[in-house]
Design a protein around this motif. Sequence first.
Motif, PDB file in Angstrom:
ATOM      1  N   ARG A   6      -3.513   5.557   3.730  1.00  0.00           N
ATOM      2  CA  ARG A   6      -2.797   5.751   2.836  1.00  0.00           C
ATOM      3  C   ARG A   6      -1.003   5.306   3.453  1.00  0.00           C
ATOM      4  O   ARG A   6      -1.395   6.375   4.359  1.00  0.00           O
ATOM      5  N   GLU A   8       2.904   5.235   3.011  1.00  0.00           N
ATOM      6  CA  GLU A   8       3.926   5.660   3.116  1.00  0.00           C
ATOM      7  C   GLU A   8       5.436   4.963   3.560  1.00  0.00           C
ATOM      8  O   GLU A   8       5.758   5.781   3.882  1.00  0.00           O
ATOM      9  N   SER A  10       9.314   4.339   3.120  1.00  0.00           N
ATOM     10  CA  SER A  10      10.811   4.062   2.262  1.00  0.00           C
ATOM     11  C   SER A  10      11.320   3.739   3.066  1.00  0.00           C
ATOM     12  O   SER A  10      12.008   4.611   4.658  1.00  0.00           O
ATOM     13  N   THR A  77      11.055   1.629  -1.440  1.00  0.00           N
ATOM     14  CA  THR A  77       9.920   2.605  -1.281  1.00  0.00           C
ATOM     15  C   THR A  77       8.192   1.599  -1.023  1.00  0.00           C
ATOM     16  O   THR A  77       8.248   0.935  -2.499  1.00  0.00           O
ATOM     17  N   ARG A  79       4.473   1.227  -1.274  1.00  0.00           N
ATOM     18  CA  ARG A  79       3.141   2.319  -1.173  1.00  0.00           C
ATOM     19  C   ARG A  79       2.107   1.447  -0.741  1.00  0.00           C
ATOM     20  O   ARG A  79       1.639   0.401  -2.101  1.00  0.00           O
TER      21      ARG A  79
END
Length: 281
Positions: A6, A8, A10, A77, A79
């Motif tokens: 995973r 993320e 930003s 962002t 994801r």
Amino acid sequence: MSWQIRIEHSTGYRYASPVVSSYNEARIIPQTGESQLTLEATVRTEPAASTYRYWDYWGTQVTAFDLHTPHTELVVTGRSVVQTAAAPPRPADVPSWDQLTDDSLADRFVEFVRPTVSTPEHPELRAAALELAAANSPADFLPAVGDWVREKLSYRPGTTEVRTSAVEAWEQGVGVCQDFAHLALVLMRAAGMPARYVSGYLHPSADAEVGETVSGQSHAWVEGWLGTWLGFDPTNGIPTGEPHVVVARGRDYGDVPPMLGVYSGGTSTSLGVTVAVTRLG
């Protein structure tokens, strides 16, 4: 063996006075390909904006959006959840140098054998490339290039910028992953091997614990044509594998910037980028 990761990512901007209009592109969605499957992917903006997606000339998925509400901050962002696998094995019938430098192959991969602004020709680098090619088969050339680049460059964040060319970084003797990749591309192309720039993410631990979120990084590496595209990470001196997540490919960094846009309003006073990665399995 495969990993599930995973990510993320930003990116934040702050402006000295309100921005009244902006047009933007984000290249932060991982690709689906032979050794990678993107299971989930979203891109959100603050302030909120309608987004649309398209694939650019190089096969990268681009998220585009525009904003016409005055704002002094912008945060984008991405994801995603990605399944990665070990890189495909080196083919048994690797082309010879004569085959790699044949005109028909050069025509097929013309965009990946010609110099660019970031990967220009240089007589000393060309000589080094030819010396490495003479001492190594095409199969052994990629790691040899990685060794050469790491001997010439020290990894030092903040010493170069996105417009720094491979030659400039080589002359300074310092750089970041982008510079390591650009310098490797100069050598590969000078020797006649089709080569492309890859941007994406790297999990910092090859034996990462499942469930632990750590600070990751945007990363860059290269791929060389050996009958199929094979990836190599010159910054770390390793073939690409499960910890590497591909987002974009092109001739150099200029084809794959994570964020690109134009705006009308106050000057940008800060830029912050964070990447968090979690191995899920």
